[in-house]
Design an enzyme around this catalytic site. Structure first.
Site, PDB file in Angstrom:
ATOM      1  CG  ASP A 297      -1.815   1.231   1.115  1.00 32.46           C
ATOM      2  OD1 ASP A 297      -2.358   1.486   0.433  1.00 32.46           O
ATOM      3  OD2 ASP A 297      -1.685   2.015   2.298  1.00 32.46           O
TER       4      ASP A 297
ATOM      5  CD  GLU B  17      -3.362  -1.800  -1.490  1.00 30.83           C
ATOM      6  OE1 GLU B  17      -3.466  -0.501  -1.596  1.00 30.83           O
ATOM      7  OE2 GLU B  17      -3.808  -2.241  -0.212  1.00 30.83           O
TER       8      GLU B  17
END
Length: 239
Positions: free
Chosen positions: A45, A113
């Site tokens: 992320d 992610e």
């Protein structure tokens, strides 16, 4: 769908990539050395945010910070990442319990992610940048079209509140001028009276949008907020 077809290269540490596709619904057993993909998702992320900021910054050399921030947020929002993950074929690689697809609607975006986190650990930032640019942005995203698309985070959050029967409140908590004499607005968003996020912008509307965007991200990813939501749902059910 082979891992090479997704990545475009052969990894060195295959175990990192295997872990990236293990959803948290899979129970941890004493004989399994690897955990689920939550830690890799956390790392990915942050890396993805940096890469998208890098690409957007270079693509729009004359745009201001607010424009760049909004464009980046449109790319890294949950819905966008989940759709891209499906296009990449990540859904065919994820291991999860059968019920997970119902309760975790952004599972594949989260796995994307985690995959980026795995690439970062295995190959470094340069390879991550190449993967995101060539496999995600160049193939599946038009930065110019995306930048012109309006995303109303406040409306989206209010719609979520209506759907879940939770009261969402926006409060202007502070206004001041910066060192250049320009106005600055600070807005807080509360869920059933509990403050969840703050947004700071040059207009009241911008501060509300940034606060709502912050809260939307927490609703999908922050464990403390998820626990709060479950507690509030239980209270509603009791009533």
């Amino acid at each position: 769908m082979s891992l090479y077809n997704i990545l475009g290269f052969y990894p060195d540490n295959i175990e990192l990539y295997e872990q990236a596709f293990i959803h948290r619904s899979i129970p941890i057993t004493h004989d399994r050395k690897r955990g689920n993909n939550e830690r890799l998702e956390f790392l990915g992320d942050a890396v993805l945010d940096t890469i998208i900021a890098d690409l957007v910054f270079k693509h729009f050399p004359n745009k201001k910070e607010g424009f760049l921030t909004n464009t980046r947020s449109k790319i890294v929002q949950r819905e966008s990442l989940n759709l891209i993950a499906l296009k990449l074929g990540i859904d065919k690689k994820v291991t999860s319990m059968p019920y997970a697809t119902t309760h975790h609607k952004y599972m594949y975006g989260n796995a994307l992610e985690a995959l980026i986190g795995a690439i970062y650990l295995d190959q470094g930032y340069g390879c991550c940048l190449k993967f995101v640019k060539e496999r995600i942005v160049d193939k599946h995203i038009s930065l110019d079209k995306l930048a012109n698309r309006e995303v109303n985070f406040k409306s989206r959050l209010l719609e979520w509140g209506q759907k879940t029967k939770f009261h969402i409140e926006f409060d202007l908590i502070e206004t001041f001028t910066d060192e250049d004499g320009k106005p600055v607005f600070q807005t807080s968003v509360s869920l059933e009276g509990t403050p969840l996020g703050i947004g700071i912008g040059s207009t009241k509307k911008e501060s509300q949008q940034l606060a709502a965007k912050n809260v939307i991200k927490k609703i999908h990813k922050d464990k403390n907020v998820l626990r709060l939501i479950e507690s509030l749902k239980h209270q509603h059910d009791v009533k």
